[in-house]
Design a protein around this motif. Structure first.
Motif, PDB file in Angstrom:
ATOM      1  N   ALA A 170      24.097  23.126  59.100  1.00 32.83           N
ATOM      2  CA  ALA A 170      22.719  22.877  59.500  1.00 32.83           C
ATOM      3  C   ALA A 170      21.924  24.209  60.356  1.00 32.83           C
ATOM      4  CB  ALA A 170      22.668  21.498  60.749  1.00 32.83           C
ATOM      5  N   SER A 171      23.113  25.098  60.755  1.00 25.67           N
ATOM      6  CA  SER A 171      22.538  26.052  61.610  1.00 25.67           C
ATOM      7  C   SER A 171      23.428  27.260  61.384  1.00 25.67           C
ATOM      8  CB  SER A 171      22.375  25.622  63.063  1.00 25.67           C
ATOM      9  OG  SER A 171      23.553  25.096  63.517  1.00 25.67           O
ATOM     10  N   PRO A 172      23.330  27.878  60.206  1.00 28.91           N
ATOM     11  CA  PRO A 172      24.212  29.088  59.711  1.00 28.91           C
ATOM     12  C   PRO A 172      23.788  30.139  60.678  1.00 28.91           C
ATOM     13  CG  PRO A 172      22.319  28.687  58.071  1.00 28.91           C
ATOM     14  CD  PRO A 172      22.290  27.745  59.080  1.00 28.91           C
ATOM     15  N   GLY A 173      24.703  31.114  60.616  1.00 26.48           N
ATOM     16  CA  GLY A 173      24.398  32.217  61.334  1.00 26.48           C
ATOM     17  C   GLY A 173      24.978  32.097  62.744  1.00 26.48           C
ATOM     18  N   PRO A 174      24.567  32.748  63.863  1.00 25.71           N
ATOM     19  CA  PRO A 174      25.377  32.768  65.069  1.00 25.71           C
ATOM     20  C   PRO A 174      25.802  31.504  65.483  1.00 25.71           C
ATOM     21  CG  PRO A 174      23.280  33.582  65.469  1.00 25.71           C
ATOM     22  CD  PRO A 174      23.411  33.225  63.907  1.00 25.71           C
ATOM     23  N   ASN A 175      26.988  31.495  66.166  1.00 23.94           N
ATOM     24  CA  ASN A 175      27.385  29.942  66.463  1.00 23.94           C
ATOM     25  C   ASN A 175      26.218  29.294  67.462  1.00 23.94           C
ATOM     26  OD1 ASN A 175      28.600  28.044  67.868  1.00 23.94           O
ATOM     27  ND2 ASN A 175      30.179  29.349  68.963  1.00 23.94           N
ATOM     28  N   PRO A 176      25.916  28.080  67.023  1.00 22.48           N
ATOM     29  CA  PRO A 176      24.668  27.650  67.774  1.00 22.48           C
ATOM     30  C   PRO A 176      25.251  26.964  69.054  1.00 22.48           C
ATOM     31  CG  PRO A 176      25.417  26.129  65.939  1.00 22.48           C
ATOM     32  CD  PRO A 176      26.266  27.503  66.050  1.00 22.48           C
ATOM     33  N   GLY A 177      26.363  27.192  69.369  1.00 22.22           N
ATOM     34  CA  GLY A 177      27.220  26.619  70.580  1.00 22.22           C
ATOM     35  C   GLY A 177      26.920  25.074  70.966  1.00 22.22           C
ATOM     36  N   VAL A 178      26.923  24.357  69.925  1.00 25.17           N
ATOM     37  CA  VAL A 178      26.950  22.724  69.663  1.00 25.17           C
ATOM     38  C   VAL A 178      28.299  22.243  70.156  1.00 25.17           C
ATOM     39  CG1 VAL A 178      26.581  20.581  68.721  1.00 25.17           C
ATOM     40  CG2 VAL A 178      24.850  22.459  68.398  1.00 25.17           C
ATOM     41  N   ARG A 179      28.527  21.529  71.377  1.00 30.62           N
ATOM     42  CA  ARG A 179      29.577  21.280  71.885  1.00 30.62           C
ATOM     43  C   ARG A 179      30.062  19.545  71.190  1.00 30.62           C
ATOM     44  NH1 ARG A 179      31.586  23.084  76.463  1.00 30.62           N
ATOM     45  NH2 ARG A 179      33.304  21.953  75.847  1.00 30.62           N
ATOM     46  N   ILE A 180      31.210  19.615  70.822  1.00 31.11           N
ATOM     47  CA  ILE A 180      31.535  18.211  70.165  1.00 31.11           C
ATOM     48  C   ILE A 180      32.776  17.414  70.723  1.00 31.11           C
ATOM     49  CG2 ILE A 180      32.376  17.311  67.754  1.00 31.11           C
ATOM     50  CD1 ILE A 180      31.083  19.369  66.456  1.00 31.11           C
ATOM     51  N   LEU A 181      32.628  16.377  71.547  1.00 25.70           N
ATOM     52  CA  LEU A 181      33.607  15.690  72.312  1.00 25.70           C
ATOM     53  C   LEU A 181      34.437  14.572  71.486  1.00 25.70           C
ATOM     54  CD1 LEU A 181      34.466  15.723  75.184  1.00 25.70           C
ATOM     55  CD2 LEU A 181      33.106  13.466  75.407  1.00 25.70           C
ATOM     56  N   VAL A 182      35.657  14.653  71.389  1.00 23.36           N
ATOM     57  CA  VAL A 182      36.292  13.677  71.076  1.00 23.36           C
ATOM     58  C   VAL A 182      36.545  12.572  72.110  1.00 23.36           C
ATOM     59  CG1 VAL A 182      38.518  13.050  69.689  1.00 23.36           C
ATOM     60  CG2 VAL A 182      37.232  15.306  69.347  1.00 23.36           C
ATOM     61  N   ILE A 183      35.826  11.390  72.025  1.00 22.07           N
ATOM     62  CA  ILE A 183      35.562  10.378  72.966  1.00 22.07           C
ATOM     63  C   ILE A 183      36.914   9.676  73.123  1.00 22.07           C
ATOM     64  CG2 ILE A 183      34.443   8.411  73.756  1.00 22.07           C
ATOM     65  CD1 ILE A 183      31.793   9.531  72.776  1.00 22.07           C
ATOM     66  N   SER A 184      37.489   9.477  71.905  1.00 19.27           N
ATOM     67  CA  SER A 184      38.725   8.393  72.323  1.00 19.27           C
ATOM     68  C   SER A 184      40.255   9.242  72.189  1.00 19.27           C
ATOM     69  CB  SER A 184      39.018   7.477  71.106  1.00 19.27           C
ATOM     70  OG  SER A 184      37.644   6.603  71.018  1.00 19.27           O
ATOM     71  N   GLY A 185      39.905  10.497  72.491  1.00 17.06           N
ATOM     72  CA  GLY A 185      41.166  11.379  72.728  1.00 17.06           C
ATOM     73  C   GLY A 185      41.843  11.692  71.262  1.00 17.06           C
ATOM     74  N   ILE A 186      43.067  12.461  71.624  1.00 19.82           N
ATOM     75  CA  ILE A 186      43.714  12.997  70.455  1.00 19.82           C
ATOM     76  C   ILE A 186      45.068  12.006  70.066  1.00 19.82           C
ATOM     77  CG2 ILE A 186      43.295  15.553  70.706  1.00 19.82           C
ATOM     78  CD1 ILE A 186      45.917  15.922  72.014  1.00 19.82           C
ATOM     79  N   PHE A 187      45.581  12.146  68.845  1.00 18.33           N
ATOM     80  CA  PHE A 187      46.443  11.421  68.572  1.00 18.33           C
ATOM     81  C   PHE A 187      47.707  12.503  68.421  1.00 18.33           C
ATOM     82  CE2 PHE A 187      43.129   8.326  67.883  1.00 18.33           C
ATOM     83  CZ  PHE A 187      43.790   7.179  68.089  1.00 18.33           C
ATOM     84  N   PRO A 188      48.760  12.217  68.372  1.00 17.56           N
ATOM     85  CA  PRO A 188      50.125  12.999  68.515  1.00 17.56           C
ATOM     86  C   PRO A 188      49.926  13.845  67.212  1.00 17.56           C
ATOM     87  CG  PRO A 188      51.127  10.819  69.242  1.00 17.56           C
ATOM     88  CD  PRO A 188      49.567  10.666  68.842  1.00 17.56           C
ATOM     89  N   GLY A 189      50.165  15.239  67.808  1.00 16.14           N
ATOM     90  CA  GLY A 189      50.006  16.081  66.449  1.00 16.14           C
ATOM     91  C   GLY A 189      48.580  16.633  66.239  1.00 16.14           C
ATOM     92  N   GLN A 190      47.697  16.227  66.706  1.00 16.33           N
ATOM     93  CA  GLN A 190      46.072  16.541  66.547  1.00 16.33           C
ATOM     94  C   GLN A 190      45.633  17.792  67.337  1.00 16.33           C
ATOM     95  OE1 GLN A 190      43.747  12.958  66.747  1.00 16.33           O
ATOM     96  NE2 GLN A 190      43.903  12.700  64.412  1.00 16.33           N
ATOM     97  N   ALA A 191      46.459  18.295  68.296  1.00 16.77           N
ATOM     98  CA  ALA A 191      45.710  19.191  69.252  1.00 16.77           C
ATOM     99  C   ALA A 191      45.392  20.658  68.478  1.00 16.77           C
ATOM    100  CB  ALA A 191      46.664  19.484  70.495  1.00 16.77           C
ATOM    101  N   ALA A 192      46.376  20.891  67.515  1.00 14.48           N
ATOM    102  CA  ALA A 192      45.794  22.200  66.848  1.00 14.48           C
ATOM    103  C   ALA A 192      44.647  22.110  66.235  1.00 14.48           C
ATOM    104  CB  ALA A 192      47.022  22.774  65.807  1.00 14.48           C
TER     105      ALA A 192
END
Ligand SMILES: *Cc1c(COP(=O)(O)O)cnc(C)c1O
Length: 402
Positions: free
Chosen positions: A78-100
Protein backbone atom coordinates in the motif's frame (compact mmCIF):
# COMPACT_ATOMS: atom_id res chain seq x y z
CA UNK A 1 -17.71 -15.39 -14.88
CA UNK A 2 -20.65 -13.82 -13.06
CA UNK A 3 -20.56 -14.84 -9.42
CA UNK A 4 -22.95 -16.71 -7.19
CA UNK A 5 -24.94 -13.88 -5.65
CA UNK A 6 -23.87 -13.93 -2.02
CA UNK A 7 -21.34 -11.24 -1.27
CA UNK A 8 -20.10 -8.69 1.23
CA UNK A 9 -19.47 -5.07 0.29
CA UNK A 10 -16.75 -3.26 2.21
CA UNK A 11 -16.81 0.53 2.25
CA UNK A 12 -13.20 1.34 2.95
CA UNK A 13 -13.96 5.08 2.98
CA UNK A 14 -16.27 4.52 5.94
CA UNK A 15 -13.48 2.64 7.71
CA UNK A 16 -11.15 5.58 7.10
CA UNK A 17 -13.78 8.02 8.40
CA UNK A 18 -14.38 5.82 11.45
CA UNK A 19 -10.67 5.72 12.23
CA UNK A 20 -10.41 9.51 12.00
CA UNK A 21 -13.50 9.95 14.19
CA UNK A 22 -12.08 7.60 16.83
CA UNK A 23 -8.82 9.52 16.70
CA UNK A 24 -10.65 12.75 17.54
CA UNK A 25 -12.52 10.98 20.37
CA UNK A 26 -9.21 9.74 21.78
CA UNK A 27 -7.48 13.11 21.45
CA UNK A 28 -5.69 14.64 23.22
CA UNK A 29 -5.37 11.73 25.60
CA UNK A 30 -4.32 8.72 23.56
CA UNK A 31 -3.05 7.31 20.29
CA UNK A 32 -4.88 4.46 18.60
CA UNK A 33 -4.06 1.00 17.35
CA UNK A 34 -6.43 -0.20 14.61
CA UNK A 35 -7.34 -3.77 15.63
CA UNK A 36 -7.65 -5.94 12.51
CA UNK A 37 -7.39 -9.49 13.86
CA UNK A 38 -9.40 -12.37 12.35
CA UNK A 39 -9.22 -10.94 8.81
CA UNK A 40 -10.24 -7.50 10.06
CA UNK A 41 -13.26 -8.86 11.93
CA UNK A 42 -14.32 -10.69 8.77
CA UNK A 43 -14.14 -7.45 6.78
CA UNK A 44 -10.98 -8.50 4.83
CA UNK A 45 -7.54 -7.53 6.03
CA UNK A 46 -6.54 -6.95 2.39
CA UNK A 47 -9.04 -4.11 2.18
CA UNK A 48 -8.94 -2.83 5.75
CA UNK A 49 -5.20 -2.75 6.52
CA UNK A 50 -4.42 -0.34 3.64
CA UNK A 51 -7.52 1.71 4.55
CA UNK A 52 -6.44 2.12 8.17
CA UNK A 53 -2.98 3.16 7.06
CA UNK A 54 -4.46 5.67 4.58
CA UNK A 55 -6.47 7.11 7.47
CA UNK A 56 -3.25 7.62 9.39
CA UNK A 57 -2.99 4.52 11.60
CA UNK A 58 0.56 3.96 12.79
CA UNK A 59 -0.30 0.79 14.71
CA UNK A 60 -2.20 -2.27 13.51
CA UNK A 61 -3.18 -5.10 15.84
CA UNK A 62 -3.54 -8.67 14.58
CA UNK A 63 -3.98 -11.96 16.44
CA UNK A 64 -1.08 -14.06 15.17
CA UNK A 65 2.26 -14.02 13.39
CA UNK A 66 0.46 -15.46 10.35
CA UNK A 67 -1.93 -12.51 10.29
CA UNK A 68 0.98 -10.16 10.95
CA UNK A 69 2.93 -11.41 7.94
CA UNK A 70 -0.13 -10.84 5.75
CA UNK A 71 -0.59 -7.37 7.23
CA UNK A 72 3.08 -6.48 6.70
CA UNK A 73 2.84 -7.46 3.02
CA UNK A 74 -0.31 -5.37 2.59
CA UNK A 75 1.19 -2.34 4.30
CA UNK A 76 4.31 -2.64 2.15
CA UNK A 77 2.24 -2.91 -1.05
CA UNK A 78 0.00 0.00 0.00
CA UNK A 79 2.91 2.35 0.58
CA UNK A 80 5.86 1.44 -1.63
CA UNK A 81 9.09 3.33 -1.21
CA UNK A 82 10.54 4.27 2.15
CA UNK A 83 9.45 2.23 5.15
CA UNK A 84 6.21 3.85 6.24
CA UNK A 85 6.93 2.87 9.81
CA UNK A 86 3.61 1.15 10.47
CA UNK A 87 3.89 -1.05 13.53
CA UNK A 88 2.08 -4.39 13.65
CA UNK A 89 1.36 -5.93 17.04
CA UNK A 90 0.76 -9.68 17.45
CA UNK A 91 -1.86 -9.49 20.17
CA UNK A 92 -2.21 -13.16 21.09
CA UNK A 93 1.56 -13.72 21.29
CA UNK A 94 3.89 -16.05 19.45
CA UNK A 95 3.70 -19.83 19.29
CA UNK A 96 6.79 -21.99 19.71
CA UNK A 97 9.18 -21.53 16.79
CA UNK A 98 7.59 -18.32 15.43
CA UNK A 99 10.01 -15.71 16.81
CA UNK A 100 12.35 -15.72 13.78
CA UNK A 101 9.44 -15.03 11.39
CA UNK A 102 8.15 -12.32 13.71
CA UNK A 103 11.52 -10.56 13.56
CA UNK A 104 11.98 -11.10 9.81
CA UNK A 105 8.65 -9.38 9.13
CA UNK A 106 9.23 -6.58 11.67
CA UNK A 107 6.24 -7.55 13.80
CA UNK A 108 6.00 -6.79 17.50
CA UNK A 109 5.15 -9.45 20.05
CA UNK A 110 2.94 -9.27 23.06
CA UNK A 111 4.87 -11.40 25.58
CA UNK A 112 4.15 -12.67 29.08
CA UNK A 113 5.44 -16.25 29.37
CA UNK A 114 9.10 -16.92 30.26
CA UNK A 115 9.42 -19.05 27.12
CA UNK A 116 8.25 -16.10 24.98
CA UNK A 117 11.27 -14.20 26.25
CA UNK A 118 13.58 -17.21 25.67
CA UNK A 119 12.44 -17.60 22.09
CA UNK A 120 12.44 -13.88 21.27
CA UNK A 121 15.91 -13.36 22.76
CA UNK A 122 17.34 -16.39 20.94
CA UNK A 123 15.81 -15.37 17.60
CA UNK A 124 17.00 -11.78 18.03
CA UNK A 125 20.52 -13.07 18.74
CA UNK A 126 20.41 -15.33 15.67
CA UNK A 127 19.25 -12.38 13.53
CA UNK A 128 22.15 -10.28 14.85
CA UNK A 129 19.92 -7.60 16.38
CA UNK A 130 21.62 -4.90 18.43
CA UNK A 131 20.97 -4.61 22.18
CA UNK A 132 17.61 -3.04 22.97
CA UNK A 133 16.36 -3.19 19.39
CA UNK A 134 13.50 -5.71 19.63
CA UNK A 135 10.48 -3.92 21.14
CA UNK A 136 8.26 -6.02 23.40
CA UNK A 137 4.77 -5.32 24.70
CA UNK A 138 4.63 -6.92 28.12
CA UNK A 139 1.12 -7.99 29.03
CA UNK A 140 -0.08 -7.90 32.63
CA UNK A 141 -3.07 -9.94 33.77
CA UNK A 142 -5.13 -7.40 35.70
CA UNK A 143 -8.13 -9.64 36.19
CA UNK A 144 -9.17 -11.45 33.04
CA UNK A 145 -7.14 -14.62 33.65
CA UNK A 146 -6.68 -15.05 29.93
CA UNK A 147 -3.20 -13.95 28.98
CA UNK A 148 -0.62 -11.77 30.68
CA UNK A 149 1.75 -12.17 33.60
CA UNK A 150 0.48 -12.00 37.15
CA UNK A 151 1.82 -9.00 39.04
CA UNK A 152 3.77 -11.25 41.42
CA UNK A 153 5.45 -13.00 38.46
CA UNK A 154 6.80 -9.77 36.99
CA UNK A 155 10.31 -9.57 38.44
CA UNK A 156 11.83 -12.54 36.60
CA UNK A 157 10.36 -11.20 33.35
CA UNK A 158 11.66 -7.68 33.98
CA UNK A 159 15.08 -9.18 34.69
CA UNK A 160 15.20 -10.20 31.01
CA UNK A 161 15.52 -6.56 29.93
CA UNK A 162 19.25 -6.27 30.64
CA UNK A 163 21.44 -3.70 28.84
CA UNK A 164 22.98 -6.53 26.81
CA UNK A 165 19.64 -8.04 25.79
CA UNK A 166 18.11 -7.41 22.37
CA UNK A 167 14.75 -7.02 24.09
CA UNK A 168 13.39 -3.57 24.79
CA UNK A 169 10.36 -2.93 27.00
CA UNK A 170 8.36 -0.68 24.69
CA UNK A 171 4.87 -1.04 26.14
CA UNK A 172 3.00 -2.40 29.10
CA UNK A 173 -0.34 -3.79 28.08
CA UNK A 174 -3.46 -5.16 29.68
CA UNK A 175 -6.94 -6.04 28.49
CA UNK A 176 -10.16 -4.83 30.09
CA UNK A 177 -12.76 -7.50 30.73
CA UNK A 178 -15.86 -5.36 31.28
CA UNK A 179 -15.31 -2.02 29.59
CA UNK A 180 -18.88 -2.33 28.25
CA UNK A 181 -20.37 -2.11 31.73
CA UNK A 182 -21.43 1.48 32.28
CA UNK A 183 -20.12 2.67 35.62
CA UNK A 184 -16.71 1.18 34.99
CA UNK A 185 -16.25 -0.44 38.43
CA UNK A 186 -14.34 -3.44 37.05
CA UNK A 187 -12.28 -1.17 34.79
CA UNK A 188 -11.35 1.01 37.76
CA UNK A 189 -10.20 -2.11 39.66
CA UNK A 190 -8.16 -3.27 36.69
CA UNK A 191 -6.54 0.15 36.30
CA UNK A 192 -5.68 0.13 40.03
CA UNK A 193 -4.05 -3.27 39.59
CA UNK A 194 -2.18 -1.95 36.57
CA UNK A 195 -1.06 1.06 38.60
CA UNK A 196 0.52 -1.29 41.16
CA UNK A 197 2.25 -3.27 38.38
CA UNK A 198 3.61 -0.06 36.85
CA UNK A 199 4.93 0.92 40.27
CA UNK A 200 6.80 -2.40 40.49
CA UNK A 201 8.17 -1.93 36.98
CA UNK A 202 9.61 1.52 37.67
CA UNK A 203 10.85 0.42 41.11
CA UNK A 204 12.82 -2.29 39.30
CA UNK A 205 14.42 0.45 37.18
CA UNK A 206 12.49 -0.17 33.97
CA UNK A 207 10.64 2.25 31.76
CA UNK A 208 8.17 1.73 28.92
CA UNK A 209 7.07 4.40 26.47
CA UNK A 210 3.50 3.18 25.99
CA UNK A 211 0.65 2.05 28.19
CA UNK A 212 -1.58 -0.05 25.94
CA UNK A 213 -5.08 -0.42 27.42
CA UNK A 214 -8.64 -0.15 26.21
CA UNK A 215 -10.92 -1.49 23.49
CA UNK A 216 -13.78 0.23 21.63
CA UNK A 217 -16.00 0.18 24.71
CA UNK A 218 -13.33 1.85 26.85
CA UNK A 219 -12.76 4.56 24.25
CA UNK A 220 -16.47 5.25 23.73
CA UNK A 221 -17.20 5.15 27.46
CA UNK A 222 -14.78 8.04 27.79
CA UNK A 223 -12.06 6.08 29.60
CA UNK A 224 -9.23 7.51 27.49
CA UNK A 225 -8.70 10.33 29.98
CA UNK A 226 -8.38 7.94 32.95
CA UNK A 227 -6.01 5.68 31.02
CA UNK A 228 -3.94 8.68 29.88
CA UNK A 229 -3.83 10.01 33.44
CA UNK A 230 -2.52 6.66 34.70
CA UNK A 231 0.02 6.59 31.86
CA UNK A 232 1.19 10.14 32.56
CA UNK A 233 1.66 9.36 36.26
CA UNK A 234 4.20 6.74 35.20
CA UNK A 235 5.80 8.91 32.50
CA UNK A 236 4.10 6.93 29.72
CA UNK A 237 1.82 7.65 26.76
CA UNK A 238 -1.57 5.98 26.32
CA UNK A 239 -2.36 3.69 23.40
CA UNK A 240 -5.96 2.48 22.97
CA UNK A 241 -6.94 -0.48 20.80
CA UNK A 242 -10.40 -0.13 19.25
CA UNK A 243 -11.66 -2.89 16.97
CA UNK A 244 -15.44 -3.06 16.61
CA UNK A 245 -15.89 0.72 16.44
CA UNK A 246 -13.48 0.87 13.50
CA UNK A 247 -15.97 -1.25 11.57
CA UNK A 248 -18.73 1.21 12.44
CA UNK A 249 -20.49 -0.29 15.45
CA UNK A 250 -20.62 1.18 18.93
CA UNK A 251 -20.62 -1.63 21.52
CA UNK A 252 -23.80 -1.98 23.57
CA UNK A 253 -23.40 -1.04 27.25
CA UNK A 254 -25.03 -3.25 29.85
CA UNK A 255 -26.21 -1.83 32.14
CA UNK A 256 -26.72 1.20 29.89
CA UNK A 257 -25.53 4.67 30.80
CA UNK A 258 -27.98 6.99 32.52
CA UNK A 259 -25.93 9.93 31.25
CA UNK A 260 -24.41 8.93 27.94
CA UNK A 261 -20.80 10.18 27.65
CA UNK A 262 -20.18 12.61 24.79
CA UNK A 263 -17.76 10.16 23.20
CA UNK A 264 -20.49 7.50 22.99
CA UNK A 265 -23.09 9.96 21.68
CA UNK A 266 -20.65 11.12 18.99
CA UNK A 267 -19.84 7.53 18.05
CA UNK A 268 -23.51 6.58 17.79
CA UNK A 269 -24.17 9.64 15.63
CA UNK A 270 -21.19 9.37 13.31
CA UNK A 271 -19.75 5.85 13.06
CA UNK A 272 -20.61 4.28 9.71
CA UNK A 273 -21.02 0.52 9.26
CA UNK A 274 -18.31 -0.68 6.89
CA UNK A 275 -19.89 -3.98 5.87
CA UNK A 276 -23.01 -4.83 3.90
CA UNK A 277 -24.00 -8.45 3.26
CA UNK A 278 -26.13 -9.11 0.21
CA UNK A 279 -27.67 -11.88 -1.86
CA UNK A 280 -30.29 -12.14 -4.56
CA UNK A 281 -33.57 -13.90 -5.13
CA UNK A 282 -32.86 -17.05 -7.14
CA UNK A 283 -36.46 -18.07 -7.83
CA UNK A 284 -39.97 -17.38 -6.60
CA UNK A 285 -42.71 -19.98 -6.18
CA UNK A 286 -46.30 -20.08 -4.99
CA UNK A 287 -47.25 -22.87 -2.61
CA UNK A 288 -50.69 -23.95 -1.35
CA UNK A 289 -51.75 -24.00 2.28
CA UNK A 290 -50.24 -27.06 3.93
CA UNK A 291 -46.97 -26.98 1.94
CA UNK A 292 -43.90 -27.87 3.94
CA UNK A 293 -40.88 -25.55 3.69
CA UNK A 294 -37.33 -26.76 4.23
CA UNK A 295 -35.75 -29.62 6.17
CA UNK A 296 -37.93 -31.55 8.58
CA UNK A 297 -41.01 -29.53 7.72
CA UNK A 298 -40.59 -27.23 10.69
CA UNK A 299 -42.46 -24.58 8.70
CA UNK A 300 -45.86 -25.36 7.16
CA UNK A 301 -47.72 -22.80 5.01
CA UNK A 302 -50.95 -21.85 6.80
CA UNK A 303 -52.35 -20.21 3.64
CA UNK A 304 -51.31 -19.96 -0.01
CA UNK A 305 -47.88 -18.32 0.09
CA UNK A 306 -45.22 -16.88 -2.18
CA UNK A 307 -41.72 -17.97 -1.28
CA UNK A 308 -38.39 -16.65 -2.58
CA UNK A 309 -35.29 -18.81 -2.62
CA UNK A 310 -32.10 -16.91 -1.84
CA UNK A 311 -28.48 -17.87 -2.35
CA UNK A 312 -27.23 -17.70 1.24
CA UNK A 313 -27.12 -20.38 3.90
CA UNK A 314 -25.24 -21.42 7.00
CA UNK A 315 -22.30 -22.37 4.76
CA UNK A 316 -21.97 -18.63 4.18
CA UNK A 317 -22.29 -17.82 7.87
CA UNK A 318 -26.03 -17.19 8.06
CA UNK A 319 -26.67 -18.73 11.45
CA UNK A 320 -29.03 -21.73 11.38
CA UNK A 321 -30.69 -20.45 14.53
CA UNK A 322 -32.26 -17.65 12.44
CA UNK A 323 -34.55 -20.08 10.60
CA UNK A 324 -38.22 -18.98 10.98
CA UNK A 325 -37.23 -16.29 13.47
CA UNK A 326 -35.54 -13.51 11.55
CA UNK A 327 -36.31 -11.37 8.53
CA UNK A 328 -34.19 -10.22 5.61
CA UNK A 329 -34.87 -7.22 3.40
CA UNK A 330 -36.18 -7.39 -0.14
CA UNK A 331 -37.88 -4.58 -2.08
CA UNK A 332 -37.37 -2.40 0.99
CA UNK A 333 -39.55 -4.65 3.17
CA UNK A 334 -38.90 -7.23 5.86
CA UNK A 335 -39.33 -10.77 4.54
CA UNK A 336 -39.39 -13.50 7.25
CA UNK A 337 -37.11 -16.51 6.83
CA UNK A 338 -39.37 -19.55 6.40
CA UNK A 339 -38.20 -22.91 7.71
CA UNK A 340 -34.71 -24.14 8.35
CA UNK A 341 -31.72 -22.48 6.77
CA UNK A 342 -29.86 -24.87 4.46
CA UNK A 343 -26.13 -24.93 3.89
CA UNK A 344 -26.23 -22.94 0.66
CA UNK A 345 -29.74 -21.55 0.48
CA UNK A 346 -32.62 -20.26 2.48
CA UNK A 347 -36.22 -19.31 1.82
CA UNK A 348 -38.01 -16.07 2.64
CA UNK A 349 -41.76 -15.43 2.75
CA UNK A 350 -42.66 -12.70 0.25
CA UNK A 351 -46.45 -13.26 0.32
CA UNK A 352 -46.98 -9.71 1.59
CA UNK A 353 -44.40 -8.12 -0.73
CA UNK A 354 -45.76 -7.85 -4.27
CA UNK A 355 -43.55 -7.93 -7.32
CA UNK A 356 -40.53 -9.80 -5.91
CA UNK A 357 -38.67 -11.40 -8.82
CA UNK A 358 -35.58 -13.50 -9.44
CA UNK A 359 -32.53 -11.23 -9.38
CA UNK A 360 -33.90 -8.85 -6.74
CA UNK A 361 -31.30 -7.80 -4.18
CA UNK A 362 -31.71 -9.22 -0.68
CA UNK A 363 -30.06 -7.56 2.32
CA UNK A 364 -28.72 -9.75 5.13
CA UNK A 365 -26.82 -6.90 6.80
CA UNK A 366 -27.33 -3.30 5.70
CA UNK A 367 -30.07 -0.88 4.69
CA UNK A 368 -32.69 -0.98 1.97
CA UNK A 369 -35.40 1.65 1.64
CA UNK A 370 -36.15 2.81 5.16
CA UNK A 371 -35.29 -0.56 6.77
CA UNK A 372 -31.95 -1.61 8.28
CA UNK A 373 -30.56 -4.90 9.55
CA UNK A 374 -27.44 -4.64 11.69
CA UNK A 375 -24.99 -7.20 12.98
CA UNK A 376 -26.54 -6.48 16.40
CA UNK A 377 -29.92 -7.69 15.07
CA UNK A 378 -28.34 -10.98 13.96
CA UNK A 379 -26.54 -11.25 17.29
CA UNK A 380 -29.64 -10.61 19.41
CA UNK A 381 -31.66 -13.14 17.43
CA UNK A 382 -29.22 -15.94 18.17
CA UNK A 383 -27.74 -15.01 21.53
CA UNK A 384 -24.32 -13.89 20.41
CA UNK A 385 -22.39 -10.68 19.74
CA UNK A 386 -21.71 -8.72 16.54
CA UNK A 387 -18.02 -9.68 16.70
CA UNK A 388 -19.04 -13.31 16.13
CA UNK A 389 -21.63 -12.45 13.47
CA UNK A 390 -18.91 -10.71 11.43
CA UNK A 391 -16.18 -13.29 11.91
CA UNK A 392 -18.33 -16.24 10.97
CA UNK A 393 -19.22 -14.90 7.51
CA UNK A 394 -17.33 -17.65 5.73
CA UNK A 395 -14.41 -17.39 3.32
CA UNK A 396 -16.51 -18.33 0.29
CA UNK A 397 -18.39 -15.02 0.55
CA UNK A 398 -16.32 -12.58 -1.51
CA UNK A 399 -15.49 -9.24 0.14
CA UNK A 400 -15.88 -6.58 -2.54
CA UNK A 401 -14.60 -3.03 -2.04
CA UNK A 402 -17.09 -0.27 -2.89
C1 LIG B 1 -9.95 -7.73 20.13
C2 LIG B 1 -9.16 -6.92 21.04
C3 LIG B 1 -9.31 -5.53 21.09
C4 LIG B 1 -10.39 -4.79 20.33
O1 LIG B 1 -11.62 -5.02 20.98
P1 LIG B 1 -13.00 -4.32 20.49
O2 LIG B 1 -13.95 -4.64 21.57
O3 LIG B 1 -13.36 -4.97 19.19
O4 LIG B 1 -12.73 -2.88 20.34
C5 LIG B 1 -8.43 -4.81 21.88
N1 LIG B 1 -7.48 -5.44 22.62
C6 LIG B 1 -7.33 -6.77 22.61
C7 LIG B 1 -6.28 -7.40 23.45
C8 LIG B 1 -8.17 -7.57 21.84
O5 LIG B 1 -8.03 -8.89 21.87
Amino acid sequence: MPMRPCWVEIDTHSLEDNYRLLETLAAPHAELMAVEKADAYGHSLSLCAPAAVRAGARWLGVASVEEGIAARELVRAASPGPNPGVRILVISGIFPGQAAALIAHRLTAVAWEPWHFDELEAAAHAAGLAPGSLPIHLEIDTGMSRQGAATDALSPLLARFTPASSLQLEAVMTHLLAADEAGGRVTAEQLACLDRALGLISAAGHFAEWLSVGNSAALLAGQAAAIAELAARHGMKALLRPGLALYGLAPAFDPPFIDEPDTLAAARAHLKPVLKWKSRVVSVRSVPAGAVVGYNGTFVATEPMRLALIAAGYGDGLDRCLGSRFSLLVAGERAPLAGRISMDQSVIDVTEIPGVEPGDEVILIGAQGSETISAFDHAHACGTIPWEVFTRITARVPRIPV
